[in-house]
Design an enzyme around this catalytic site. Structure first.
Site, PDB file in Angstrom:
ATOM      1  N   VAL A  65       3.571  -1.099   0.820  1.00  0.00           N
ATOM      2  CA  VAL A  65       2.125  -1.331   0.269  1.00  0.00           C
ATOM      3  C   VAL A  65       1.087  -1.570   1.384  1.00  0.00           C
ATOM      4  O   VAL A  65       1.221  -1.726   2.275  1.00  0.00           O
ATOM      5  CB  VAL A  65       2.128  -2.777  -0.397  1.00  0.00           C
ATOM      6  CG1 VAL A  65       0.898  -3.243  -0.764  1.00  0.00           C
ATOM      7  CG2 VAL A  65       3.476  -3.052  -1.335  1.00  0.00           C
ATOM      8  N   GLY A 110      -0.964  -3.469   5.697  1.00  0.00           N
ATOM      9  CA  GLY A 110       0.013  -3.043   4.955  1.00  0.00           C
ATOM     10  C   GLY A 110       1.432  -3.826   5.183  1.00  0.00           C
ATOM     11  O   GLY A 110       1.385  -4.730   6.122  1.00  0.00           O
ATOM     12  N   LYS A 111       2.303  -3.510   4.443  1.00  0.00           N
ATOM     13  CA  LYS A 111       3.361  -4.345   4.802  1.00  0.00           C
ATOM     14  C   LYS A 111       4.503  -3.673   3.800  1.00  0.00           C
ATOM     15  O   LYS A 111       4.325  -2.903   2.864  1.00  0.00           O
ATOM     16  CB  LYS A 111       3.510  -5.781   4.046  1.00  0.00           C
ATOM     17  CG  LYS A 111       4.478  -6.527   4.901  1.00  0.00           C
ATOM     18  CD  LYS A 111       3.921  -7.159   6.159  1.00  0.00           C
ATOM     19  CE  LYS A 111       4.961  -8.028   6.905  1.00  0.00           C
ATOM     20  NZ  LYS A 111       4.431  -8.507   8.071  1.00  0.00           N
ATOM     21  N   GLY A 112       5.841  -3.561   4.202  1.00  0.00           N
ATOM     22  CA  GLY A 112       7.143  -3.053   3.451  1.00  0.00           C
ATOM     23  C   GLY A 112       8.274  -3.530   3.987  1.00  0.00           C
ATOM     24  O   GLY A 112       8.522  -4.532   4.578  1.00  0.00           O
TER      25      GLY A 112
END
Ligand code: NAD
Length: 425
Positions: A65, A110-112
């Site tokens: 994301v 962001g992150k995932g």
């Protein structure tokens, strides 16, 4: 028209949204900006097929994301955990937007991650899964678009596999596509101690503005891992007296001060990297909860989220708390601590040395020119001091708690940039 407020069944995302709307309202943010900033720019879900060692095929779910790229490439970790899901990634990505903004570095958030129990994978399965994930998110990551980093259950090896996969796909070396790489593979000297050094810098700046002498100032550090050890070390180096430390094996208290160098040596030599068995003259062993309740000027929780909660907050005796871990104080505990007059320096200011350190690694990778550890630390400390001062001054001028002040300062920087750039694409 009033803002259409989003809600979520996911507690983390719902809390992130509520905090954002409350801050936006407080600062009188334009409705259009609120609508845009409460959503992620991009979120992708990928399937990750992995041929398993027993001949079967398993398909894992992966996510990335990008909440915002207004200030620069999205930045944030990748976690491997069974509970990873899209909403959690969205919440954590938005927190990265605010953290990078507050840190004053040219990154968005962001992150995932992958929904997986990594302990159930063989080394080969783990590498194949990571490389396939990298290939499937390749269209959206890159040194000037989105730069992942380690998070829960990921570290140097995963970052190297991702860098190598992207480099092979693009036919050229791509060292700046991820940070958190080992020093031998385009990583950076100084990164290991960066978060703890940043926490210690915030504690020292706090003592300075409050005219509290550093020499002999008593400190308790909860957690003796990456963040906690270096926080304790740098506080000791500055002349403070670390009277308590703790880890998963319990609390260790010494009124004359813990010998941090000896404790670090003990942990490094222990096969499980823990404090168990550590001793020195005058040392008292106690349980992990009891150490939080000892007298000290400063308490720095550097272990896990929720460590200070509604059950134990009332017993805290420290005058100041500087959060090294992410979310170590629950919202209920925050209210209790506030009533007791305990001043809290929030996590996304105090532990931002980690992401600033990642920025330094990226800068060195893009330039292909590496700094010494001394150069790294000499750049980190002034940035931490500036960021502390910005939040402290805002809180003083506007009569806000530091946590709210940090959030408002962070949101404003993104909002200002967004207003200047507009919403085109
Ligand atoms: P780590 O795994 O290296 O260390 C965690 C430490 O906490 C260990 O010593 C462990 O024994 C201890 N611990 C666990 N449960 C405990 C308990 N109940 N009581 C006392 N101690 C306990 O992790 P870390 O990298 O030091 O991260 C710590 C926190 O800081 C996490 O919240 C992490 O998200 C946050 N953080 C880390 C970084 C970084 O660069 N490492 C950056 C920003 C934020």
């Amino acid at each position: 028209m009033a803002v259409q407020k989003r809600t979520s069944k996911n507690v983390l995302l719902d809390t992130a949204l509520k905090n954002f709307y409350a801050a936006a309202e407080e600062m009188g943010l334009d409705d259009g900006l609120v609508e845009v900033m409460s959503r992620s720019e991009r979120a992708i879900c990928v399937s990750i097929p992995v041929p398993m060692d027993d001949g079967s095929v398993k398909v894992f779910e992966g996510y990335r994301v990008q909440h915002s790229t207004v200030l620069g490439p999205a930045k944030g970790g990748l976690r491997f955990h069974p509970e990873v899901n899209l909403e959690e990634c969205e919440a954590l990505a938005s927190l990265m937007t605010w953290k990078c903004s507050l840190a004053g570095i040219p990154y968005g958030g962001g992150k995932g991650g992958i929904a997986v129990e990594p302990l159930e994978l063989s080394p080969r399965e783990r590498e194949t899964m990571t490389r396939t994930f990298a290939a499937r998110i390749a269209p959206v990551i890159g040194d000037w678009t989105d730069v992942p980093a380690p998070d829960v259950n990921t570290g140097g090896p995963e970052m190297v596999w991702i860098m190598d996969t992207i480099s092979k796909l693009r036919g050229k070396l791509e060292p700046g596509v991820v940070t958190g790489k080992p020093i031998s593979v385009w990583g950076s000297k100084g990164r290991n101690a960066a978060t703890g050094l940043g926490v210690a810098t915030c504690i020292l700046e706090l003592l300075k503005v409050l005219n509290e002498p550093v020499k002999g100032a008593t400190v308790i550090v909860q957690g003796f891992g990456n963040v906690g050890t270096f926080c304790a070390k740098y506080m000791t180096d500055a002349g403070a007296k670390v009277v308590g430390i703790s880890d998963i094996t319990g609390g260790y208290y010494c009124a004359d001060g813990i010998d941090i160098a000896a404790a670090m040596k003990h942990v490094a030599a222990h096969p499980k990297r823990i404090l168990e068995g550590y001793t020195q003259p005058g040392l008292q062993k106690m349980d992990g909860e009891a150490i939080l309740q000892q007298e000290a000027l400063v308490l720095s929780p550097c272990a896990l989220e929720g460590a200070i909660n509604a059950k134990n907050a009332d017993g805290i005796k420290a005058k100041y708390i500087v959060e090294g871990a992410n979310g170590p104080i629950t919202p209920e505990a925050d209210v209790i601590l506030d009533k007791k007059g305990i001043l809290v320096v929030p996590d996304f200011l105090a532990n931002s040395g980690g992401v600033i350190g990642s920025y330094f690694e990226w800068v060195q990778d893009l330039a292909g020119f590496f700094w010494t550890e001394e150069e790294y630390n000499n750049r980190l400390v002034p940035i931490m001091k500036d960021n502390f001062a910005r939040v402290w001054d805002y809180a003083q001028k506007n009569n806000k708690k530091m946590r709210r002040a940090a959030f408002l300062v962070a949101i404003k920087r993104v909002a200002d940039a967004l207003q200047m750039k507009g919403f085109f694409l």
